[in-house]
Design a protein around this motif. Sequence first.
Motif, PDB file in Angstrom:
ATOM      1  N   GLY A   1      -0.893  -2.821 -10.413  1.00  0.00           N
ATOM      2  CA  GLY A   1      -1.348  -1.812  -9.698  1.00  0.00           C
ATOM      3  C   GLY A   1      -2.697  -1.497  -9.733  1.00  0.00           C
ATOM      4  O   GLY A   1      -3.392  -1.729 -10.477  1.00  0.00           O
TER       5      GLY A   1
ATOM      6  N   VAL B   1      -5.892   1.197  -7.972  1.00  0.00           N
ATOM      7  CA  VAL B   1      -6.287   2.355  -7.186  1.00  0.00           C
ATOM      8  C   VAL B   1      -7.226   1.843  -6.062  1.00  0.00           C
ATOM      9  O   VAL B   1      -8.178   1.140  -6.023  1.00  0.00           O
TER      10      VAL B   1
ATOM     11  N   VAL C   1      -0.584   5.788  -9.172  1.00  0.00           N
ATOM     12  CA  VAL C   1      -0.577   4.357  -9.519  1.00  0.00           C
ATOM     13  C   VAL C   1       0.114   4.472 -10.873  1.00  0.00           C
ATOM     14  O   VAL C   1       1.006   3.631 -11.348  1.00  0.00           O
ATOM     15  N   ASN C   2      -0.424   4.904 -12.136  1.00  0.00           N
ATOM     16  CA  ASN C   2      -0.077   5.004 -13.311  1.00  0.00           C
ATOM     17  C   ASN C   2       1.268   5.360 -13.501  1.00  0.00           C
ATOM     18  O   ASN C   2       2.114   4.607 -14.360  1.00  0.00           O
TER      19      ASN C   2
ATOM     20  N   ASP D   1      -5.285   7.643  -9.223  1.00  0.00           N
ATOM     21  CA  ASP D   1      -4.961   7.101 -10.507  1.00  0.00           C
ATOM     22  C   ASP D   1      -3.801   7.567 -11.193  1.00  0.00           C
ATOM     23  O   ASP D   1      -2.995   6.514 -11.551  1.00  0.00           O
TER      24      ASP D   1
ATOM     25  N   LEU E   1       3.565   2.618 -12.035  1.00  0.00           N
ATOM     26  CA  LEU E   1       3.582   1.504 -12.875  1.00  0.00           C
ATOM     27  C   LEU E   1       4.377   1.572 -14.171  1.00  0.00           C
ATOM     28  O   LEU E   1       5.303   1.006 -14.477  1.00  0.00           O
TER      29      LEU E   1
ATOM     30  N   THR F   1       0.943  -1.163   0.101  1.00  0.00           N
ATOM     31  CA  THR F   1      -0.045  -0.103   0.128  1.00  0.00           C
ATOM     32  C   THR F   1       0.955   1.183  -0.135  1.00  0.00           C
ATOM     33  O   THR F   1       2.000   1.197   0.404  1.00  0.00           O
TER      34      THR F   1
ATOM     35  N   ILE G   1       1.023  -2.757  -6.477  1.00  0.00           N
ATOM     36  CA  ILE G   1       1.119  -1.632  -5.793  1.00  0.00           C
ATOM     37  C   ILE G   1      -0.347  -1.133  -5.681  1.00  0.00           C
ATOM     38  O   ILE G   1      -0.859  -1.268  -6.582  1.00  0.00           O
ATOM     39  N   LEU G   2      -0.473  -0.606  -4.199  1.00  0.00           N
ATOM     40  CA  LEU G   2      -1.959   0.175  -4.241  1.00  0.00           C
ATOM     41  C   LEU G   2      -1.567   1.666  -3.951  1.00  0.00           C
ATOM     42  O   LEU G   2      -0.748   1.996  -3.181  1.00  0.00           O
ATOM     43  N   ASP G   3      -2.615   2.634  -4.393  1.00  0.00           N
ATOM     44  CA  ASP G   3      -2.518   3.863  -3.859  1.00  0.00           C
ATOM     45  C   ASP G   3      -3.830   4.558  -4.178  1.00  0.00           C
ATOM     46  O   ASP G   3      -4.578   4.071  -5.294  1.00  0.00           O
TER      47      ASP G   3
ATOM     48  N   GLY H   1       3.145   4.251  -4.294  1.00  0.00           N
ATOM     49  CA  GLY H   1       3.361   5.230  -5.225  1.00  0.00           C
ATOM     50  C   GLY H   1       4.162   6.016  -4.551  1.00  0.00           C
ATOM     51  O   GLY H   1       4.659   7.256  -5.221  1.00  0.00           O
TER      52      GLY H   1
END
Length: 271
Positions: free
Chosen positions: A61, A63, A45-46, A42, A49, A14, A37-39, A17
């Motif tokens: 990943g 959101v 995360v992008n 948008d 990644l 978590t 990954i979690l964040d 990012g």
Amino acid sequence: MNLFELENKVILITGGGGVLGGQMAKYLLSNGATVIILDYKDDIVNSALDSLNKISKKVDGFVCNVLEEKSLQEVSDKIIKKFNKIDVLINAAGGNMPGATIGVDQTIFDVNIEHFKKVVDLNLFGSILPALVFGKEMVKNNKGVIINISSMTAQSAVTRVVGYSASKAAIDNFTKWLSTELALKFGEGLRVNAIAPGFFIGNQNRDLLINKETGAYTDRGNTIIQNTPMKRFGEEEELNGTIHFLCTEASKFVTGVVIPIDGGFSAFSGV
Ligand code: NAD
């Protein structure tokens, strides 16, 4: 048997990012793990990644707001569908807010209680909720590792950051509590530990430690260096060895501990 094997592990981070979560993701990917990954936004995360994909294709990943159980459950269902299991959860989403910090010319009576509550929410419940949602999946396999992020502010009073300190002290307690509960009720395959980074320059503390105009350390930055036997701030990469150890069978009999990674700061009395 390679005690430090990462190749077959699915590792969820978590706040992946962010500064610390992002660099843990890079290290774990580089060493063969599958990393998710979690964040909460948008674009965060992008962009994470984009850079992680250059290291390995074993990355994904989502959101996800760590404070929303529904959002966590939806992501958990997607991850299980795609990857079948979660081996490790690293709770690296966290942070601070200005009103929960006592300004230079302020006292504790000036603290903004709403900000204080938000900081406790993010750092404490933002770790408890993912631990419960993803922990349920780990329990199904009788195997899994949860790693929380504590801080130097948890065990003794580091001036100014009162809300943050309270939240991280609670993380230390929750780490012990959850490790005990999971091992007692579900067996030794479930482990919960924490790392307590010392002072690393990050987004949340940069302004407290470095003077924006001159680039020199602030008085606070200098005081930290004086109280660190190794006489420097940490480099983010210096968290990796301990994270690797805690993720793998190398730490098979280790649960409920908070490991300082601090150049000796927490061991030193200052005298
Ligand atoms: P950071 O701000 O760079 O990263 C935190 C990440 O969490 C960000 O990407 C942010 O978007 C994400 N996030 C915030 N709220 C979220 C939410 N509700 N849901 C999902 N994601 C959310 O911070 P960092 O320096 O990488 O710190 C990571 C952790 O390490 C935090 O718990 C922090 O308290 C702790 N820590 C940092 C230091 C340091 O020196 N940097 C020292 C000790 C502990």
